[in-house]
Scaffold this motif. Structure first.
Motif, short mmCIF file in Angstrom:
data_model
loop_
_atom_site.label_atom_id
_atom_site.label_comp_id
_atom_site.label_asym_id
_atom_site.label_seq_id
_atom_site.Cartn_x
_atom_site.Cartn_y
_atom_site.Cartn_z
N SER A 101 0.86 -1.19 0.00
CA SER A 101 0.00 0.00 0.00
C SER A 101 0.90 1.24 0.00
CB SER A 101 -0.91 0.02 1.23
OG SER A 101 -0.13 0.17 2.41
N PRO A 102 0.36 2.42 -0.34
CA PRO A 102 1.17 3.64 -0.36
C PRO A 102 1.80 3.96 1.00
CG PRO A 102 -0.92 4.00 -1.48
CD PRO A 102 -1.02 2.67 -0.81
N GLU A 103 1.14 3.56 2.07
CA GLU A 103 1.66 3.88 3.40
C GLU A 103 3.00 3.20 3.68
OE1 GLU A 103 -1.42 2.91 2.76
OE2 GLU A 103 -2.44 4.84 3.08
N GLU A 104 3.30 2.12 2.98
CA GLU A 104 4.55 1.40 3.22
C GLU A 104 5.73 1.97 2.42
OE1 GLU A 104 4.02 -2.71 2.41
OE2 GLU A 104 2.34 -2.98 3.80
N VAL A 105 5.47 2.95 1.57
CA VAL A 105 6.51 3.48 0.67
C VAL A 105 7.33 4.55 1.40
CG1 VAL A 105 6.95 4.68 -1.51
CG2 VAL A 105 5.07 3.01 -1.33
N THR A 106 8.63 4.51 1.17
CA THR A 106 9.53 5.56 1.65
C THR A 106 10.41 5.99 0.48
OG1 THR A 106 9.59 4.65 3.90
CG2 THR A 106 11.37 6.15 3.26
N LEU A 107 10.45 7.29 0.23
CA LEU A 107 11.26 7.81 -0.86
C LEU A 107 12.65 8.15 -0.33
CD1 LEU A 107 11.35 8.68 -3.85
CD2 LEU A 107 10.67 10.97 -3.10
N ARG A 108 13.64 7.42 -0.80
CA ARG A 108 15.01 7.67 -0.36
C ARG A 108 15.58 8.92 -1.03
NH1 ARG A 108 14.77 4.69 4.10
NH2 ARG A 108 14.11 2.55 3.64
N PRO A 109 16.23 9.79 -0.28
CA PRO A 109 16.78 11.03 -0.87
C PRO A 109 17.75 10.76 -2.02
CG PRO A 109 16.77 11.17 1.53
CD PRO A 109 16.42 9.76 1.18
N TRP A 110 18.47 9.64 -1.95
CA TRP A 110 19.48 9.40 -2.96
C TRP A 110 18.86 9.21 -4.35
CZ3 TRP A 110 19.36 5.02 -5.91
CH2 TRP A 110 18.65 3.92 -5.42
N LEU A 111 17.59 8.77 -4.40
CA LEU A 111 16.94 8.62 -5.69
C LEU A 111 16.76 9.98 -6.36
CD1 LEU A 111 14.18 5.96 -4.88
CD2 LEU A 111 16.15 5.66 -6.37
N LEU A 112 16.39 10.98 -5.58
CA LEU A 112 16.22 12.32 -6.14
C LEU A 112 17.57 12.94 -6.49
CD1 LEU A 112 13.49 13.71 -3.70
CD2 LEU A 112 13.17 12.66 -5.95
N VAL A 113 18.55 12.75 -5.61
CA VAL A 113 19.87 13.31 -5.87
C VAL A 113 20.50 12.67 -7.10
CG1 VAL A 113 22.21 13.57 -4.94
CG2 VAL A 113 20.22 13.90 -3.44
N LEU A 114 20.33 11.36 -7.24
CA LEU A 114 20.90 10.67 -8.39
C LEU A 114 20.33 11.20 -9.70
CD1 LEU A 114 22.66 8.41 -9.55
CD2 LEU A 114 20.71 6.86 -9.25
N GLY A 115 19.01 11.41 -9.74
CA GLY A 115 18.40 11.94 -10.94
C GLY A 115 18.89 13.32 -11.29
N LEU A 116 19.03 14.16 -10.27
CA LEU A 116 19.52 15.51 -10.50
C LEU A 116 20.96 15.50 -11.00
CD1 LEU A 116 18.97 18.54 -10.28
CD2 LEU A 116 19.74 18.44 -7.91
N VAL A 117 21.80 14.67 -10.38
CA VAL A 117 23.20 14.59 -10.79
C VAL A 117 23.32 14.06 -12.22
CG1 VAL A 117 25.40 13.42 -10.36
CG2 VAL A 117 24.09 14.38 -8.45
N LEU A 118 22.55 13.02 -12.54
CA LEU A 118 22.58 12.48 -13.90
C LEU A 118 22.16 13.54 -14.91
CD1 LEU A 118 21.06 8.89 -13.51
CD2 LEU A 118 23.40 9.48 -14.17
N GLY A 119 21.11 14.29 -14.61
CA GLY A 119 20.67 15.34 -15.51
C GLY A 119 21.73 16.40 -15.72
N LEU A 120 22.38 16.82 -14.62
CA LEU A 120 23.42 17.84 -14.73
C LEU A 120 24.62 17.34 -15.54
CD1 LEU A 120 23.41 19.32 -11.11
CD2 LEU A 120 22.70 20.47 -13.21
N VAL A 121 25.04 16.11 -15.27
CA VAL A 121 26.19 15.56 -15.98
C VAL A 121 25.91 15.44 -17.47
CG1 VAL A 121 27.63 13.51 -16.26
CG2 VAL A 121 27.14 14.37 -13.97
#
Length: 334
Positions: free
Chosen positions: A135-155
């Motif tokens: 269920s959605p309540e069990e989900v946790t968004l790890r910060p590294w997922l957001l940071v990784l996407g931003l870094v990949l985009g910048l690179v």
């Protein structure tokens, strides 16, 4: 209304083969990156499709805990529409304005490529975060997922900006003939900067996507964002520019935003070649030392005042510049 006359700008004699090479390089790099990003996003969706909850967590607080969710089908459809459709739309719209012309062409190509990667990584990260949850309540968004996407985009953006060739130079500013004015004579010029059909349709489509997302999610405060975006679109698609004895005045079609440059501060007026890529997009745009009313590619009125410049892609820019220069000459003769 009195209009002046001035010489028309002569097109630059750039080598057609060189123009084609630059155009091909910029389009190939951005389209290739967007296609690879889309393929990677689709692959993540296919791999996780059978392991996602019926409702997907789509919004999270600062601790990474979900505070909103959507039905799985609606969420995945929205992710694909925005993650793949928006970069394709931007490449198409700015490709029509030939972003590869001008000094900021390489940076703009890098932005388009990096934006494609970032969006794909963002939505892929959301899908990965939801994978395996009951269920959605069990989900946790790890910060590294957001940071990784931003870094990949910048690179990727930086790499593309370094790899593609320099943009095709714009024509040199046109030397405009000042309008002859008697010391007591007064004249006015009015010009309109109107957004073209393709970018206007793109903006309307963006608003519609936001409305669809609001309806699908049932999140009430998204209506406030949709209304704000619609108001911004209405205020950024058409502008009126006036040149008279007081200087240069501009306003949007709905009255705001607006601005004025006093004649006493004006130091130069000319007609220049301009592209939306030079200001990073359409509408009211601000850059270090500059403000632009950018609605298309082509000739524009440029007014310098001190160390700043004002640019508006109005029709018959030569007449506006000629009248402004005429007022400057009249002022200097006094």
């Amino acid at each position: 209304m009195t209009r002046g006359t001035g010489p028309r700008m002569t097109p630059a004699t750039a080598d057609p083969a060189a123009v084609q090479r630059v155009r091909r390089a910029h389009l190939t790099a951005t389209v290739l990156v967007a296609a690879v990003s889309a393929a990677a996003l689709l692959l993540v969706f296919l791999m996780a499709a059978g392991d996602l909850p019926d409702r997907i967590a789509t919004h999270f607080d600062f601790s990474g805990q979900p505070n909103d969710d959507m039905a799985r089908g609606a969420a995945l459809g929205l992710f694909l529409l925005v993650g793949i459709g928006l970069p394709a739309l931007l490449i198409g719209v700015f490709g029509a304005t030939q972003w590869w012309r001008g000094e900021w062409a390489r940076a703009f190509a890098g932005f388009l490529a990096g934006f494609s990667v970032w969006l794909a990584a963002l939505f892929a990260g959301l899908v990965i975060a939801n994978r395996g949850a009951a269920s959605p309540e069990e989900v946790t968004l790890r910060p590294w997922l957001l940071v990784l996407g931003l870094v990949l985009g910048l690179v990727v953006g930086v790499v593309v900006a370094l790899v593609v060739p320099r943009g095709i130079p714009h024509d040199a500013p046109e030397v405009v003939t000042p309008m002859a004015l008697a010391p007591t004579e007064r004249a006015s010029w009015f010009g309109r900067a109107q957004l073209g059909r393709l970018p206007l349709l793109a903006l309307v489509a963006s608003v519609l996507v936001l409305v669809v997302a609001t309806l699908a999610s049932g999140i009430w405060w998204l209506w406030l964002i949709a209304a704000l975006v619609a108001l911004l679109v209405a205020g950024m698609t058409s502008f009126v520019v006036t040149v008279d004895a007081t200087g240069v005045t501009w306003r949007s079609a709905i009255g705001l935003p607006r601005g004025h440059i006093p004649l006493s501060e004006v130091t130069e007026a000319a007609v220049v070649e301009m592209s939306p890529a030079d200001f990073g997009g359409f509408g009211l745009r601000m850059t270090p030392g500059g403000l632009g009313l950018i609605t298309r590619r082509g000739t524009a009125l440029q007014v310098r005042h001190g160390k700043r410049r004002f640019v508006a892609t109005v029709d018959d820019a030569a007449s506006g510049a000629g009248l402004l220069l005429g007022y400057l000459e009249t002022t200097h003769r006094r």
